[in-house]
Design a protein around this motif. Structure first.
Motif: not given
Lengths: 407, 407, 407, 407
Positions: B370, B377, B379-380, B383-384
């Protein structure tokens, strides 16, 4: 043959090219592959856990540097024929094949009056016979009978490629980074004068640093107190095992280790009886490591105590001092062990050891480092250097030690 | 005790501090010292001769990185008590003690239904008992029962210190320098969010590079064709030896290797009979290396042929392709071996092997990486990252291979 | 001439041999020596203080790798004549001589419609004239007019020696060690097929890693936010200086910098008026650095504010986002600066900048990386790799930024 | 402030942490930032093109090592308060801020009777005033007035962190890898005895190697013939420029360089007139580099010839020998230049230079290296080492040289 792997990854030099199919075949020879099972630094790996590299890697590295030295010398206009280049590369590749397990430890105990160089020689002769005389020139260079003497100096001498490789490699793997030497720079400064390797004058500082780094590696790594203690312990283990064996006691051992434990193998036997060399060629670190673990449960309290301690890194304690001061302590210790383990004082002697480590950095008499000036004259490094002093460098440093089993 | 050596030289990280006397004692424990006789990369050292480093070094390195990660996390204000720090350092130090000779090779052959993690667990429990429960917290973290889950992630997870060390170390020793990862940079970017390890957003590129370098190391080193071929060969040797042993044939072996060859040691036995663990704790690479050399002269033609070839690096040839295409060749080969060696086709099967190597670089489902943004926040990484694609990274790559004895 | 220094120390590659006296003379040419006064990474040295290396070193390194590539290709049986080798070594040595101070910064501001490649070309032609046409073949290769197209690919293409050197060198000097690439391994895998450079199939993983490391270096170093902010600041300084100069304001500047500040030097002028090239050849980082320090005390508040901030590393702040979101902030900022510094909003524009950085890792259309299989067939890396995905690698990543003077 | 960048990438040490916001502010101070425009090795970069690193990097590195030494000394139980730690870190960070362009070159020519240490002191006092006395303790340590004398030894002494950094860093960047020292090992061996830094006995070999490596770096890098020749050339250029300036000739120069060329700035002026320090603080390598390029077209034939040669790396030729032998050649050369350039013999003197380089590796009298034994006793390294010999190490090596413009 297109199938033969020609490039070997080496963390020290990047890539090492195998110069020819012939050398590839030598590398694949069982005698050479055995070196991959013998640690270059023997028991120093107990002090420097990173130093697990093998004699095989070192031999490849020394071959690599030799080929760079050949390129350098040729660029100065010195003739080195393809055959000569092959010969010296072969000789350096095989110079260590006669090493036994844990390098020097077995010498003087089991193989009593034959050196590893002599065994290397025997093995090279055997390979030569198998390969229809293809190693003749290599043997001639190895034994310094070849006319161009500088070729022999590349493999054995004050600035040989053997040292150039092992100092860099041992420094790299032990993590003693300040023992690093400028092998590339020294090789770039090599030249030949009167059939002798010489170093260009501007390489003086690199040579000084090389001599000092070598000295550092001796005391910091090769003769590290703990490594010496471990070596003496292994010595005593093998001597005790040999004594028990010769008295008919049963000991776990691989057949080849068994052969050396249960015989007194002299140089004469090595030369006359092919069996000796065959067994030697099957011995490596694993036979001793594996056997000693088993001996840790042997009924003989001396063998088992030493073997158990060795396997679990409970090494001899070691103190440095002068011999006289050791006498009293030795006497006390022997009494203690004799009493504690219920053994004779004679047997208790296996729990102690003493001796001397010595190193002299530079001996000008046997083979010296010559510096070449622009006017063509040469000088010994000790005369050339404003800093090094022959009287100091050639002074033999000796340290007496005594070591004993932890109580 | 002031006498305990507190600093260890490491070519990868420079110096490694032993955090406490307690950890020093763990390092001196026979279970841990055994790791110094087990190569980290097993048979990959036949391809990369520089890669002789041991599990002991790796364990020390992983402990070192863990202590750096603890310093980093504390600097972000996360509480890690002295006890917790000691616990996680202990757990990472001991995480590999259950490994057998040549790492994974013995698993599934001799120790059939018990993993090395389970053996590590048994050994840690044994040490815990010897040390009056001092490993309780370490065990709790190791088994992920401890409340602070991020501590477990330091030893087992996508970004654990195990990987951080082995990728750098294996890259260093193999000479595959481009497999190097930015472990120091990644550790500097670590943080904790919701009891999970996370990486600051500016560390995205380092994570991408880490995933790709890991993939490179898998295919270039860990799953190198020749290493796989060697592993299958060793596999077949041990299976043949086991079969012969169970049929009552005499085989040279150290007592502990003997125990595993002449019994079917199941998980149940491991747990119920202390003898199993005792023998396992005495096994290392040397027992196999030494025995296989002896087996090269065994009367059983299958065992001796394989053992002789293995010892002298005449490894299986290996081809990559799809299973169907192998069938015909296998049939031919079996016939050839059966005829040449005068053995049954059943026995000839030991001269071939087939299987599949697979690697998936990233599995987001079990444990993901992450990324933490400045607004808090997360994000995986898939996704990032604008480059990584979950569908690709998590795609399982499988390669079928067939290998066979050189003719 | 025996006096010419033939070996250069290089921290990245150890030693670099100068291939010939001719190349030595090129290295001593004022045009080439100028590169020793231009930083390879320009303003990225403000982020990575270790990265002070110059274009001169890079050019020598690229020449070194090219000579290794030539050796490799010849070993595969591809003919490269001595003249061709000299030509390509000359071309790579000189490929960067047209770079201006701080690399790309001056382009588009002062030298408006002429690229550094075109200036390199002009300079090479000038040297060629001085040296009686000795650079003809090099020019032919440089401009890709030479029949053997693969020679041009060594200097300009997806796998050229320019990139091989700069990626390794920039990684080394910046300390972003994980950006390191396996240049030696890739070169060992090079071959030629249909007059195109190709990579042997077993080199796929190295190529993947090369592409990813390059991507890392782009975002982590070359397009680092702070470096971009510094570059925009330098841009604005030069634009303001140019504007003031064209309006007749007096500015401190070396005569050559003066020439470019007080003229609009177009490509046409460069070609027609030798004075332009002469002045360009005297410009380097020092002229700008020295002048900007002086401008920090200039009466023009815009120029002095920017110059003072730049010199003392009070760089623009930078934010990444989308253009729309910047509009409001820009408006506010302009008002603020206009008010604070008592300048027009037009002038306040020099205190902000916006733009887009973009990088696409791989463009298959213009020049692709081909993988060579044992059967002689080739495939584009994107088809050959099971991991890389053309759609992803060739996706152009764009990031919009806005930067502004610290308040 | 959470925004301050706390970690700096360093190719030598990996990452350097900025210890506090206060130190961050010092690093951002214009006086400190100026060091990023002054090369650590001055003109040695003309011999070792990799050695472009700056005094800023060196200062950060020395601070880093000092913080490691503090950790080490504290671990031995020696009290170093937070204030003291901050003080010594500040002092080492700023110890070089008084250096002028090209390090020592400007000294003795333009700034006649004030050393760079004295200028550092003036600058630190100025910063101290700006920062409301926050540097008091640092100043007290810097001037060795602070009660704990060992703190001063960390910044100035035989084993100070200044040397520890520069030897490693200069070795790294020049590529003279064998000049590397075991800074990490030496720091691990540091202790304090009677308020003096001492080294544990087992560190003797590292100290020997440190002294020899330092000697190597002196002769191989710092006093490299070509670097000395370049320095003398720069010297003569500046002296000629100064002479012309004082005679009223117009010379291109940045205002700050102009100030020093057109005045005789004594120590007295430095102390009394703030303008001097202000101008000095604006001078760096770029002012000289840029001006000398311009002077290459100056009407004065002496200045232009030297400046043109210098810029294009046509450095003085240099010969080593004894003074007497130079006299005749000097006479001939002066006549040659006088005739060729149509200048007076007095002016021709600018085309030659002579002098002496000297280095003594170890001076036991001013500040010695003490070795600490387990019994608490100490010995000077020369008495402790069996190899080093005070008479040799402290022998001052002097080499006379003569250099002259190429004809």
């Amino acid at each position: 043959m297109q199938n033969k792997r020609k490039i070997i990854n080496d963390p020290v030099f990047g890539f090492i090219n195998i110069p020819s199919d012939f050398h590839y075949d030598l590398i694949q020879h069982p005698y050479f592959q055995r070196l991959n099972r013998i640690k270059q630094l023997g028991l120093a790996s107990l002090v420097y856990p990173g130093a697990q590299h093998t004699r095989l890697q070192h031999s490849l590295g020394a071959m690599h540097l030799t080929s760079e030295a050949i390129t350098q010398l040729r660029s100065h206009g010195h003739e080195i024929t393809e055959d000569e280049a092959n010969g010296v590369l072969t000789a350096i590749l095989l110079h260590d094949i006669g090493h036994g397990p844990f390098s020097h430890v077995l010498e003087n105990i089991i193989t009593k009056d034959i050196s590893h160089e002599e065994i290397s020689m025997l093995m090279m002769q055997k390979i030569n016979a198998e390969m229809n005389g293809k190693l003749e020139l290599a043997l001639s260079i190895f034994t310094n009978k070849y006319k161009k003497k500088f070729l022999h100096q590349l493999l054995s001498g004050q600035l040989d490629m053997d040292r150039m490789d092992y100092l860099r490699r041992d420094s790299f793997y032990s993590g003693v980074t300040e023992g690093n030497i400028g092998s590339a720079r020294i090789i770039k400064m090599l030249d030949i004068k009167n059939d002798q390797l010489v170093v260009e004058a501007k390489g003086i500082y690199s040579i000084e640093q090389f001599l000092i780094a070598r000295r550092l590696m001796y005391w910091q790594v090769y003769l590290h107190k703990t490594a010496v203690a471990a070596e003496k312990m292994l010595n005593n283990i093998l001597q005790r095992a040999h004594e028990l064996a010769m008295n008919g006691t049963t000991l776990f051992a691989s057949p080849s280790l068994h052969y050396f434990l249960y015989h007194n193998v002299s140089k004469k036997i090595f030369i006359e009886n092919p069996e000796a060399l065959e067994h030697f060629a099957l011995l490596d670190d694993s036979d001793l490591t594996s056997a000693i673990k088993v001996w840790a449960s042997h009924p003989d309290i001396v063998l088992s105590t030493l073997s158990h301690s060795f396997t679990n890194r409970k090494l001899f304690k070691i103190i440095i001092g002068d011999n006289l001061s050791f006498d009293e302590k030795t006497e006390e210790d022997l009494q203690h062990y004799s009493h504690t383990y219920n053994i004779s004082k004679e047997e208790a002697r296996y729990f102690v050891a003493s001796g001397m480590v010595s190193s002299n950095t530079y001996k000008a008499d046997d083979d010296n480092i010559n510096i070449l000036y622009k006017d063509g004259s040469t000088k010994d490094i000790c005369a050339a250097s404003d800093m090094l002093d022959l009287s100091i460098l050639s002074r033999k440093i000796e340290k007496q030690y005594y070591c004993y089993l932890r109580k």
